[in-house]
Scaffold this active site. Structure first.
Site, PDB file in Angstrom:
ATOM      1  N   SER A 122      -3.114 -20.922 -50.973  1.00 58.33           N
ATOM      2  CA  SER A 122      -3.710 -19.586 -50.908  1.00 58.33           C
ATOM      3  C   SER A 122      -4.647 -19.407 -49.717  1.00 58.33           C
ATOM      4  O   SER A 122      -4.977 -18.287 -49.359  1.00 58.33           O
ATOM      5  CB  SER A 122      -4.475 -19.281 -52.198  1.00 58.33           C
ATOM      6  N   LYS A 159     -12.235 -20.113 -51.983  1.00 53.28           N
ATOM      7  CA  LYS A 159     -11.973 -18.780 -51.462  1.00 53.28           C
ATOM      8  C   LYS A 159     -13.119 -18.326 -50.561  1.00 53.28           C
ATOM      9  O   LYS A 159     -14.261 -18.793 -50.698  1.00 53.28           O
ATOM     10  CB  LYS A 159     -11.809 -17.765 -52.600  1.00 53.28           C
TER      11      LYS A 159
END
Length: 206
Positions: A122, A159
């Site tokens: 991701s 993230k």
């Protein structure tokens, strides 16, 4: 003992086992470590060295000499590489340790650090699966920082964080895999969304 010697608990564990967790070879403490241990137990360095096995490796330092032995070069601090981080578990208590990385004493003195092995894609192309990141454990970060975050008590995710007055957005650079996800201030409290630490360094073998 780790605190008194200014090294990590992981490094003390390697000393006790006489085994480098990464190479599998006998640990080779520096002369500075031996001197610190001798001082800790109030014995002479000579007496401590006499108690060592004849095959015990020792790392010699190379800058300033003190009575024939150099003690100026400082030893790095070993921090664990974790396969996962789960909500409610103190970093120091996690047993899913894949190995160790070394950081400088100067950096280690600024807080608590651990490494995490990246899972998934991701965060490509900045971070790839199996990359090792160095994380400074802290409950908050600046907007735009890359952080290790727990959402709803699940395993930690890595993230980029964008802050707003009404919440935060978790951003994966690979939006095809992980589109930006917004969490309101209520979500942050109720799910919860918990910041574990700030990513400060990437370790990737060439």
């Amino acid at each position: 003992m780790g605190k008194l010697l200014d090294v990590s608990k992981a490094y003390i564990s390697m000393l006790e086992k006489n085994k480098n967790s990464r190479s599998g070879k006998p640990i080779a403490p520096s002369t500075a470590i031996f001197k610190s241990v001798a001082n800790l137990y109030n014995i002479s360095l000579d007496d401590l060295l006499k108690q060592l096995d004849d095959e015990q490796p020792i790392t010699l330092d190379v800058n300033v000499i003190d009575n024939g032995i150099n003690f100026s070069k400082r030893v790095g601090v070993q921090i664990p590489i974790l396969g996962s981080v789960i909500a409610g578990t103190p970093i120091s208590a996690i047993e899913d340790i894949l190995g160790y990385e070394e950081i400088t004493l100067e950096l280690a003195s600024t807080g608590t650090f651990f490494c995490l092995k990246v899972k998934g894609n991701s965060m490509e192309p900045r971070l790839f699966e199996d990359d090792i990141i160095v994380v400074k454990q802290q409950p908050d970060i600046e907007s735009g920082d890359v952080a290790v975050v727990l959402v709803n008590g699940d395993e930690a995710t890595v993230k980029q964080i964008k802050k707003a007055d009404n919440g935060i957005t978790l951003i994966g650079y690979n939006v095809a895999v992980y589109p930006p996800t917004f969490y309101s201030n209520e979500d942050i409290i109720n799910l919860p969304v918990t910041i574990i630490g700030k990513v400060i360094e990437l370790r990737r073998p060439f």
